[in-house]
Design an enzyme around this catalytic site. Structure first.
Site, PDB file in Angstrom:
ATOM      1  N   SER A   1      -7.212  -7.273   9.682  1.00 37.98           N
ATOM      2  CA  SER A   1      -8.581  -7.788   9.669  1.00 37.98           C
ATOM      3  C   SER A   1      -8.838  -8.621   8.411  1.00 37.98           C
ATOM      4  O   SER A   1      -9.878  -9.247   8.283  1.00 37.98           O
ATOM      5  CB  SER A   1      -9.571  -6.621   9.722  1.00 37.98           C
ATOM      6  OG  SER A   1      -9.398  -5.801   8.587  1.00 37.98           O
TER       7      SER A   1
ATOM      8  N   ASN B   1      -4.240 -12.378  15.304  1.00 37.11           N
ATOM      9  CA  ASN B   1      -5.023 -11.139  15.248  1.00 37.11           C
ATOM     10  C   ASN B   1      -5.948 -11.075  16.451  1.00 37.11           C
ATOM     11  O   ASN B   1      -6.536 -12.085  16.829  1.00 37.11           O
ATOM     12  CB  ASN B   1      -5.854 -11.084  13.954  1.00 37.11           C
ATOM     13  CG  ASN B   1      -6.275  -9.677  13.631  1.00 37.11           C
ATOM     14  OD1 ASN B   1      -5.433  -8.791  13.503  1.00 37.11           O
ATOM     15  ND2 ASN B   1      -7.564  -9.445  13.520  1.00 37.11           N
TER      16      ASN B   1
ATOM     17  N   HIS C   1       0.826  -1.223   0.000  1.00 39.07           N
ATOM     18  CA  HIS C   1       0.000   0.000   0.000  1.00 39.07           C
ATOM     19  C   HIS C   1       0.858   1.270   0.000  1.00 39.07           C
ATOM     20  O   HIS C   1       0.372   2.351   0.317  1.00 39.07           O
ATOM     21  CB  HIS C   1      -0.965   0.004   1.196  1.00 39.07           C
ATOM     22  CG  HIS C   1      -2.089  -0.987   1.027  1.00 39.07           C
ATOM     23  ND1 HIS C   1      -2.959  -1.325   2.043  1.00 39.07           N
ATOM     24  CD2 HIS C   1      -2.495  -1.706  -0.052  1.00 39.07           C
ATOM     25  CE1 HIS C   1      -3.842  -2.220   1.591  1.00 39.07           C
ATOM     26  NE2 HIS C   1      -3.574  -2.472   0.333  1.00 39.07           N
TER      27      HIS C   1
HETATM   28  P1  NAD Z   1      -7.416  -3.144  10.108  1.00 39.51           P
HETATM   29  O1  NAD Z   1      -7.526  -1.904  10.925  1.00 39.51           O
HETATM   30  O2  NAD Z   1      -8.513  -3.478   9.179  1.00 39.51           O
HETATM   31  O3  NAD Z   1      -7.286  -4.359  11.123  1.00 39.51           O
HETATM   32  C1  NAD Z   1      -6.386  -4.349  12.191  1.00 39.51           C
HETATM   33  C2  NAD Z   1      -6.585  -5.618  12.980  1.00 39.51           C
HETATM   34  O4  NAD Z   1      -5.529  -5.677  13.944  1.00 39.51           O
HETATM   35  C3  NAD Z   1      -7.902  -5.662  13.756  1.00 39.51           C
HETATM   36  O5  NAD Z   1      -8.647  -6.794  13.320  1.00 39.51           O
HETATM   37  C4  NAD Z   1      -7.481  -5.797  15.237  1.00 39.51           C
HETATM   38  O6  NAD Z   1      -8.199  -6.813  15.895  1.00 39.51           O
HETATM   39  C5  NAD Z   1      -6.035  -6.213  15.146  1.00 39.51           C
HETATM   40  N1  NAD Z   1      -5.172  -5.673  16.203  1.00 39.51           N
HETATM   41  C6  NAD Z   1      -5.097  -4.397  16.653  1.00 39.51           C
HETATM   42  N2  NAD Z   1      -4.105  -4.289  17.573  1.00 39.51           N
HETATM   43  C7  NAD Z   1      -3.566  -5.545  17.691  1.00 39.51           C
HETATM   44  C8  NAD Z   1      -2.502  -6.075  18.478  1.00 39.51           C
HETATM   45  N3  NAD Z   1      -1.799  -5.324  19.317  1.00 39.51           N
HETATM   46  N4  NAD Z   1      -2.207  -7.398  18.337  1.00 39.51           N
HETATM   47  C9  NAD Z   1      -2.927  -8.174  17.485  1.00 39.51           C
HETATM   48  N5  NAD Z   1      -3.929  -7.723  16.711  1.00 39.51           N
HETATM   49  C10 NAD Z   1      -4.235  -6.422  16.816  1.00 39.51           C
HETATM   50  O7  NAD Z   1      -6.013  -3.110   9.407  1.00 39.51           O
HETATM   51  P2  NAD Z   1      -5.545  -3.714   7.997  1.00 39.51           P
HETATM   52  O8  NAD Z   1      -6.065  -5.089   7.829  1.00 39.51           O
HETATM   53  O9  NAD Z   1      -4.087  -3.458   7.927  1.00 39.51           O
HETATM   54  O10 NAD Z   1      -6.273  -2.852   6.882  1.00 39.51           O
HETATM   55  C11 NAD Z   1      -6.416  -1.468   6.987  1.00 39.51           C
HETATM   56  C12 NAD Z   1      -5.679  -0.583   6.011  1.00 39.51           C
HETATM   57  O11 NAD Z   1      -5.266   0.481   6.854  1.00 39.51           O
HETATM   58  C13 NAD Z   1      -4.436  -1.073   5.379  1.00 39.51           C
HETATM   59  O12 NAD Z   1      -4.602  -0.886   4.028  1.00 39.51           O
HETATM   60  C14 NAD Z   1      -3.313  -0.112   5.855  1.00 39.51           C
HETATM   61  O13 NAD Z   1      -2.642   0.395   4.714  1.00 39.51           O
HETATM   62  C15 NAD Z   1      -4.020   1.045   6.473  1.00 39.51           C
HETATM   63  N6  NAD Z   1      -3.462   1.582   7.737  1.00 39.51           N
HETATM   64  C16 NAD Z   1      -2.117   1.609   7.949  1.00 39.51           C
HETATM   65  C17 NAD Z   1      -1.611   2.094   9.146  1.00 39.51           C
HETATM   66  C18 NAD Z   1      -0.113   2.095   9.361  1.00 39.51           C
HETATM   67  O14 NAD Z   1       0.634   2.277   8.404  1.00 39.51           O
HETATM   68  N7  NAD Z   1       0.345   1.876  10.575  1.00 39.51           N
HETATM   69  C19 NAD Z   1      -2.485   2.537  10.170  1.00 39.51           C
HETATM   70  C20 NAD Z   1      -3.869   2.515   9.900  1.00 39.51           C
HETATM   71  C21 NAD Z   1      -4.345   2.024   8.676  1.00 39.51           C
END
Ligand code: NAD
Length: 252
Positions: A197, A217, A123
Site C-alpha cells: 500500500s 497493486n 522489516h
Molecule cells: P499492506 O497490507 O499495507 O498493503 C498490501 C497491499 O497489497 C494492499 O494495498 C492490497 O491492495 C495489495 N494486495 C493484496 N493482495 C494482492 C495481490 N494478490 N496482488 C496484488 N496486490 C495485492 O502491506 P505493506 O505495504 O507491506 O505494509 C504492511 C506491513 O505489514 C509491512 O511492514 C510488513 O512488514 C507487514 N506484514 C508482513 C506480512 C508478511 O510477512 N507476509 C504480512 C502482513 C503484514
C-alpha cells in the site's frame, strides 16, 4: 492502455533498464495464504490495533501478551507458508539477470524460499531473535520451543532476559538492510513496487530514489500519480507470470 499493453510495456521497461529492484509488501504473500495488513475487510489491521500488537511499547509493557497473539498468527500463517507465484517469478527474473534484487517489507522469508539471492529484509525476519538484556542472538526455533513448552515470555539461555524476534516493530529504527537498500537504489533506474500500500514510512519513501517507477497493486497507492506504469485490480502473481511469458516470447 489495456492489460496486455501494460504487460508488454512492463516487459520492455525490464529489458531496457540497466538496474531494477523490486519492492515487495504483504500483498504478494496473500497468494500464499498470509493475510496482509490493509486489504479492506481481510487485512490484519481490521481485526487488531497495530499499536497493541506490533509496537515496541506493547512488547515492553506485556511481552507474554505479545507472544500469545503473535505466536498464534505466526503458527497459523507464516511458519508453514510456501512461496506464491510472485515470489517464484521474481526469483526467475533475478536468474535471468533482469532484476538486481528484492527489497521486502515482509518477514515471512518466502523470497529466499523461492530462490531469490539478493533480498533486503527491511522489516526483519523470523530466523533469529535476541535478548533485550544481554543482546545475545538465538535461533528463532529456540524462542518457539520455549513458548511451546510453556515459557512465556521466552527467555535468554545466558542471562534469563526476555527474548524478542528480529523483526522491526512500530517505534523501532530500521536496520542495516534498509541502509543497503537505499544505497543500491540510488544506483538504480527502475523500481517495481508490488503488493504494497506504500503507506508505511520510511520504506514508502524509497520510490523517490529511482528514475522510473512501476506499481503493481490491487488497490490504489499514494504513489500512483508518479508512476510510469500502474497495474491495479489484478493479482500480482498473474501480472508477473504473464510478464515472464512476454519476455520469453521477446527472446525467440
Ligand atoms: P499492506 O497490507 O499495507 O498493503 C498490501 C497491499 O497489497 C494492499 O494495498 C492490497 O491492495 C495489495 N494486495 C493484496 N493482495 C494482492 C495481490 N494478490 N496482488 C496484488 N496486490 C495485492 O502491506 P505493506 O505495504 O507491506 O505494509 C504492511 C506491513 O505489514 C509491512 O511492514 C510488513 O512488514 C507487514 N506484514 C508482513 C506480512 C508478511 O510477512 N507476509 C504480512 C502482513 C503484514
Amino acid at each position: 492502455m489495456n492489460y496486455q499493453e501494460k504487460i508488454q510495456l512492463l516487459a520492455e521497461l525490464l529489458e531496457k533498464s540497466t538496474c531494477t529492484f523490486a519492492l515487495t509488501g504483504a500483498g504478494i504473500s496473500t497468494e500464499s495464504g498470509i493475510p496482509d495488513f490493509r486489504s479492506p475487510g481481510s487485512g490484519l489491521w481490521s481485526k487488531h490495533d497495530p499499536a497493541e500488537v506490533a509496537s515496541v511499547s506493547a512488547f515492553m509493557r506485556n511481552p507474554a501478551a505479545f507472544y500469545e497473539l503473535n505466536m498464534q498468527w505466526w503458527n497459523e500463517y507464516l511458519f508453514n507458508a510456501e512461496p506464491g507465484p510472485t515470489h517464484l517469478a521474481l526469483a526467475r527474473l533475478e536468474k535471468k539477470r533482469l532484476l538486481a534484487g528484492v527489497i521486502t517489507q515482509n518477514i515471512d522469508g518466502l523470497h529466499q524460499k523461492a530462490g531469490s539471492q539478493k533480498v533486503y529484509e527491511v522489516h526483519g525476519h523470523l530466523r533469529t531473535c535476541h535478548c533485550i538484556s544481554c543482546n545475545a542472538s538465538h535461533p528463532f526455533a529456540f524462542l518457539v520451543s520455549q513458548f511451546d513448552s510453556g515459557q512465556n515470555p521466552p527467555r535468554c539461555e545466558r542471562c534469563h532476559g526476555v527474548l524478542r524476534p528480529d523483526v522491526v516493530l512500530f517505534e523501532d529504527p530500521l536496520g542495516e538492510d534498509f541502509f543497503y537498500a537505499n544505497r543500491d537504489l540510488t544506483r538504480c533506474r527502475l523500481l517495481i513496487a508490488i503488493g504494497s500500500s506504500l503507506q508505511v514510512y520510511p520504506v514508502a519513501a524509497l520510490p523517490e530514489k529511482v528514475r522510473q517507477l512501476v506499481i503493481i497493486n490491487r488497490d490504489a497507492t499514494p504513489w500512483d500519480g508518479e508512476a510510469e506504469l500502474v497495474i491495479n485490480n489484478e493479482q500480482a502473481g498473474k501480472v508477473l507470470t504473464d510478464t515472464l511469458s512476454v519476455l520469453g516470447k521477446n527472446k525467440t
